[in-house]
Design a protein around this motif. Structure first.
Motif, mmCIF file in Angstrom:
data_model
loop_
_atom_site.group_PDB
_atom_site.id
_atom_site.type_symbol
_atom_site.label_atom_id
_atom_site.label_comp_id
_atom_site.label_asym_id
_atom_site.label_seq_id
_atom_site.Cartn_x
_atom_site.Cartn_y
_atom_site.Cartn_z
ATOM 1 N N TYR A 61 22.736 62.337 31.721
ATOM 2 C CA TYR A 61 24.110 62.838 31.789
ATOM 3 C C TYR A 61 24.392 63.794 30.625
ATOM 4 C CZ TYR A 61 29.200 62.716 31.203
ATOM 5 O OH TYR A 61 30.515 63.062 31.028
ATOM 6 N N LEU A 121 22.421 67.045 31.059
ATOM 7 C CA LEU A 121 22.993 67.871 32.119
ATOM 8 C C LEU A 121 24.284 68.531 31.648
ATOM 9 C CD1 LEU A 121 22.732 68.905 34.962
ATOM 10 C CD2 LEU A 121 23.761 66.798 35.806
ATOM 11 N N GLN A 122 25.046 67.839 30.816
ATOM 12 C CA GLN A 122 26.250 68.430 30.231
ATOM 13 C C GLN A 122 25.891 69.659 29.396
ATOM 14 O OE1 GLN A 122 29.284 67.709 31.148
ATOM 15 N NE2 GLN A 122 30.048 65.879 30.145
ATOM 16 N N TYR A 182 24.202 72.562 32.098
ATOM 17 C CA TYR A 182 25.016 73.170 33.158
ATOM 18 C C TYR A 182 25.652 74.508 32.758
ATOM 19 C CZ TYR A 182 28.534 73.668 36.819
ATOM 20 O OH TYR A 182 29.309 74.155 37.836
ATOM 21 N N PRO A 183 26.282 74.617 31.585
ATOM 22 C CA PRO A 183 26.903 75.910 31.238
ATOM 23 C C PRO A 183 25.896 77.036 31.041
ATOM 24 C CG PRO A 183 27.716 74.125 29.835
ATOM 25 C CD PRO A 183 26.512 73.611 30.538
ATOM 26 N N ASN A 233 26.152 79.525 38.064
ATOM 27 C CA ASN A 233 26.282 79.024 39.433
ATOM 28 C C ASN A 233 26.138 80.121 40.478
ATOM 29 O OD1 ASN A 233 28.652 80.428 39.122
ATOM 30 N ND2 ASN A 233 30.002 78.642 39.266
ATOM 31 N N LYS A 273 21.714 75.428 43.267
ATOM 32 C CA LYS A 273 22.855 74.945 42.511
ATOM 33 C C LYS A 273 22.462 73.714 41.690
ATOM 34 C CE LYS A 273 25.184 78.107 44.569
ATOM 35 N NZ LYS A 273 25.363 79.404 43.865
ATOM 36 N N PRO A 315 23.988 70.429 39.724
ATOM 37 C CA PRO A 315 25.229 69.644 39.723
ATOM 38 C C PRO A 315 25.881 69.607 38.349
ATOM 39 C CG PRO A 315 23.321 68.200 39.756
ATOM 40 C CD PRO A 315 22.799 69.596 39.954
ATOM 41 N N LYS A 316 27.188 69.504 38.348
ATOM 42 C CA LYS A 316 27.944 69.375 37.107
ATOM 43 C C LYS A 316 28.194 67.898 36.835
ATOM 44 C CE LYS A 316 32.244 70.814 34.860
ATOM 45 N NZ LYS A 316 33.516 71.568 35.025
ATOM 46 N N ALA A 317 27.774 67.433 35.669
ATOM 47 C CA ALA A 317 27.969 66.022 35.313
ATOM 48 C C ALA A 317 29.447 65.775 35.039
ATOM 49 C CB ALA A 317 27.132 65.672 34.092
ATOM 50 N N MET A 318 30.040 64.822 35.740
ATOM 51 C CA MET A 318 31.476 64.583 35.616
ATOM 52 C C MET A 318 31.796 63.367 34.757
ATOM 53 S SD MET A 318 32.672 65.437 39.519
ATOM 54 C CE MET A 318 34.391 65.137 39.114
ATOM 55 N N TYR A 355 19.499 73.104 46.244
ATOM 56 C CA TYR A 355 19.927 72.388 45.048
ATOM 57 C C TYR A 355 18.747 72.094 44.129
ATOM 58 C CZ TYR A 355 23.930 71.620 48.095
ATOM 59 O OH TYR A 355 24.979 71.809 48.950
#
Length: 238
Positions: free
Chosen positions: A46, A49-50, A53-54, A58, A63, A65-68, A169
């Motif tokens: 997590y 991935l944080q 992602y930036p 995108n 793609k 995934p964006k860790a939420m 993905y």
């Protein structure tokens, strides 16, 4: 079983975790580790991935995934939820010929090589798939600073609506490592399943073009990227 429960659809599984899509929550992806003791590994994924992602953007075909949010328990699953034991993704293997007949067929883990992709008519040229695969891997290497170990490139759709546009993905980041040399990147490339085209094979030049394109922003990155590709050619000739 309630509508809430059936809206959670299993899309893939491995030894580390199982992934689900929660359709009633804007298709949020849930990842559930196989063993509670692996929760620390999930937390590390997590966090990475944080950070990643930036850096990857995108606008590419694949793609990320964006860790939420990270949950230390399974309490967010509905109480009556039962795993449906089905998967709805296919791995894209541009580095392997999967057309040889096999004695056993596993519909839950179906590989797509270039020949199968061409027969599916996915609406995207395979050369573009290979190029964007290279571009994304290069961004993971040179913008995010990770080696890309054990990441997966897949094609996914929706089993209840075959007319819905399919998606490309990239996921599974629990084994990502930082790297120190071109050799580290080559080792991770070869340790992965055969998603990437191999030197001398069809679509290698497209993959190579995409990989070098994303490394072109820095002179040092370009040198390392060229070294990675050169080492791959040497290693795969041995």
């Amino acid at each position: 079983m309630s509508a809430e429960e059936v809206s959670i659809v299993r899309v893939g599984a491995g030894s580390f975790a199982t992934a689900y899509v929660w359709q009633s929550y804007n298709s949020v992806v849930l990842k559930k580790v196989a063993e509670p003791l692996q929760n620390d590994v999930l937390l590390r994924e997590y966090n990475r991935l944080q950070a990643l992602y930036p850096q990857v953007g995108n606008e590419l075909l694949f793609k990320v995934p964006k860790a939420m949010e990270h949950f230390p328990s399974y309490s967010f699953f509905p109480a009556g939820f039962k795993d449906n034991k089905q998967s709805f993704v296919a791995r894209i293997y541009l580095g392997k010929d999967c057309t040889e007949p096999k004695r056993f067929f596993n519909p839950l883990n179906f590989p797509l090589d270039a020949n199968r992709l061409s027969q599916l008519e996915v609406g995207v040229p395979i050369a573009e798939i290979a190029r964007d695969m290279g571009r994304l891997l290069s961004r993971i290497h040179f913008k995010a600073g990770f080696d890309g170990r054990d990441i997966e490139f897949v094609l996914g759709g929706h089993q209840s609506n075959p007319l819905r546009k399919i998606g490309f993905y990239c996921f599974d980041f629990n084994q990502l490592r930082t790297w120190k040399s071109a050799q580290d990147l080559v080792d991770s490339f070869l340790a992965n399943d055969p998603y990437y085209p191999r030197p001398g094979h069809e679509y290698w030049d497209d993959f190579r073009t995409g990989y070098l394109l994303e490394a072109a922003n820095g002179e040092k990155d370009t040198e390392i990227a060229e070294e990675v590709l050169s080492l791959l050619v040497s290693r795969l000739k041995q």
